[in-house]
Scaffold this motif. Structure first.
Motif, short mmCIF file in Angstrom:
data_model
loop_
_atom_site.label_atom_id
_atom_site.label_comp_id
_atom_site.label_asym_id
_atom_site.label_seq_id
_atom_site.Cartn_x
_atom_site.Cartn_y
_atom_site.Cartn_z
N TRP A 173 3.28 9.49 -11.29
CA TRP A 173 3.73 8.18 -11.76
C TRP A 173 3.24 7.98 -13.19
O TRP A 173 2.12 8.33 -13.52
N ILE A 174 4.10 7.41 -14.01
CA ILE A 174 3.81 7.16 -15.42
C ILE A 174 3.54 5.67 -15.61
O ILE A 174 4.37 4.83 -15.25
N ALA A 175 2.39 5.35 -16.19
CA ALA A 175 2.01 3.96 -16.45
C ALA A 175 2.07 3.69 -17.94
O ALA A 175 1.15 4.05 -18.68
N PRO A 176 3.13 3.05 -18.44
CA PRO A 176 3.24 2.79 -19.88
C PRO A 176 2.36 1.64 -20.35
O PRO A 176 2.18 1.45 -21.55
N HIS A 214 -2.89 5.60 -10.28
CA HIS A 214 -3.92 6.43 -9.64
C HIS A 214 -3.78 6.40 -8.12
O HIS A 214 -3.91 7.43 -7.46
N LYS A 215 -3.53 5.23 -7.58
CA LYS A 215 -3.40 5.09 -6.13
C LYS A 215 -2.21 5.88 -5.62
O LYS A 215 -2.30 6.60 -4.62
N TRP A 216 -1.05 5.75 -6.28
CA TRP A 216 0.15 6.42 -5.80
C TRP A 216 0.10 7.93 -6.05
O TRP A 216 0.63 8.71 -5.27
N GLU A 258 3.56 0.22 0.50
CA GLU A 258 3.59 0.43 -0.95
C GLU A 258 3.67 -0.90 -1.68
O GLU A 258 3.04 -1.10 -2.73
N GLU A 259 4.44 -1.85 -1.12
CA GLU A 259 4.54 -3.16 -1.75
C GLU A 259 3.18 -3.82 -1.83
O GLU A 259 2.78 -4.34 -2.87
#
Length: 374
Positions: free
Chosen positions: A149-152, A161-163, A365-366
């Protein structure tokens, strides 16, 4: 209904070559947007809207007749109920994010987009995409190639980090984008090929608002959206004194676009050297020579009478779309940085279930995104 498509056409995902097909799902939850549903879901195949749901009707419906041939008789009831579940968690999301940003009112948008691309000739999955946003800004997205996962934005790092650590979910996500999503895309292409592969040329008009305004070449009614519109002088394409507009959707599923030419300094004897050219993918073209007699205006017609409704009727459609697009954020995720966001799981159904991959049940996930990011 087709005005909703205006929300989704600057997402930055290319349409691709003619043999590349795409399946895209868009969820938009909104707060305090006048005359707009609080929740909207649309499904696009090759940029053509095929399904629609909103919080006013609470019913998932086909927007192309051939879609009914691709699904079973209980498909619409089953997926309308699932869409309603998504609607019910979008509004709490907005309220949570307003708290994170110390916001008490105003227009706010929570959005989700995901889907896949498939090469009809090679039978390969070209791409898978899964993105989330708040108030027009990217929040987090999935990179299928790296399976991360990409966090911009900094606020999304805990969620990333969690996913990333959830290997079971990661494996399912990969399977979804490489198997389940392409399964439905192929199915839709099979039943809708005649509509999806059609090519329609536009009508091209020359429009001018006032004598000092730029001259607008407006093309409308073309399909697909893989097209170009440009001005030429003596068979050479112009790049100076030209302003290109975006491709926008029409109510009937076709598209429109425009390109402006600055007429200041243009000598009368040179008018015949200019032409506006529309080029559709595959090589078909429509060309219109610059002629004063063909210009439709908002200030006078060629016989001297007023023609106040013309550009208001043609360019006004564009203006309405642009206003709506600006209010909603045009689904490009480019305005604000959220601290919290509750996502939807992409990992519930199998292709044999009959459920459209656009409509999925909520999951942990939500909640994990809320707890991690807020």
């Amino acid at each position: 209904m087709q005005l909703f498509l205006a929300l989704f056409f600057l997402l930055g995902i290319p349409s691709g070559a003619p043999e590349i097909h795409s399946l895209k799902y868009f969820y938009t939850g909104s707060s305090q947007v006048p005359n707009f549903p609080e929740f909207v879901m649309v499904v696009l195949v090759d940029e053509l809207q095929i399904e629609h749901y909103d919080s006013n009707t609470r019913r998932l419906v086909p927007t192309q007749d051939w879609v009914n041939e691709a699904v079973d008789s209980q498909f619409w009831d089953r997926n309308s109920n699932l869409a309603l579940e998504h609607q019910q968690w979008f509004q709490p999301n907005i309220e949570l994010l307003k708290q994170c940003f110390n916001q008490t009112g105003g227009v706010h948008i929570v959005q989700k987009m995901y889907g896949c691309e498939w090469d009809d000739e090679t039978d390969e999955v070209v791409n898978g995409f899964h993105q989330y946003g708040y108030d027009g800004e990217d929040f987090i997205s999935f990179d299928l190639k790296t399976e991360t996962w990409i966090a911009p934005v900094q606020q999304a790092v805990p969620t990333k980090h969690k996913w990333d650590k959830d290997k079971a979910k990661m494996a399912f996500d990969k399977n979804y984008f490489t198997s389940f999503c392409p399964y439905w895309l192929k199915k839709y292409v099979e039943f809708g090929r005649s509509s999806l592969m059609r090519k329609d040329l536009p009508s091209v008009s020359l429009l001018q608002k006032t004598p000092s305004s730029p001259l607008t070449c407006h093309a409308t009614g073309f399909y697909p959206d893989r097209a170009d519109l440009f001005w030429k002088k003596d068979e050479e394409e112009l790049h100076e004194d030209v302003v290109r507009g975006e491709i926008l959707p029409n109510h009937d599923g076709s598209f429109q676009m425009s390109v402006d030419l600055d007429l200041s300094g243009l000598q009368d004897e040179d008018w015949g050297r200019y032409s506006c050219v529309f080029h559709l993918a595959g090589g078909q073209e429509v060309s219109k020579r610059l002629d004063k007699r063909d210009i439709r205006t908002n200030w006078k017609t060629n016989d001297g009478g007023l023609d106040t409704g013309l550009i208001g009727g043609v360019l006004g459609v564009v203006a309405v779309l642009v206003v709506i697009v600006c209010i909603i954020g045009f689904f490009v995720y480019k305005k604000k940085h959220p601290k919290g966001f509750r996502a939807t799981n992409t990992s519930e159904t199998s292709s044999s279930s009959g459920e459209d991959p656009a409509v999925k049940k909520g999951s942990s996930e939500e909640q994990s995104m809320l707890k991690t990011s807020a």
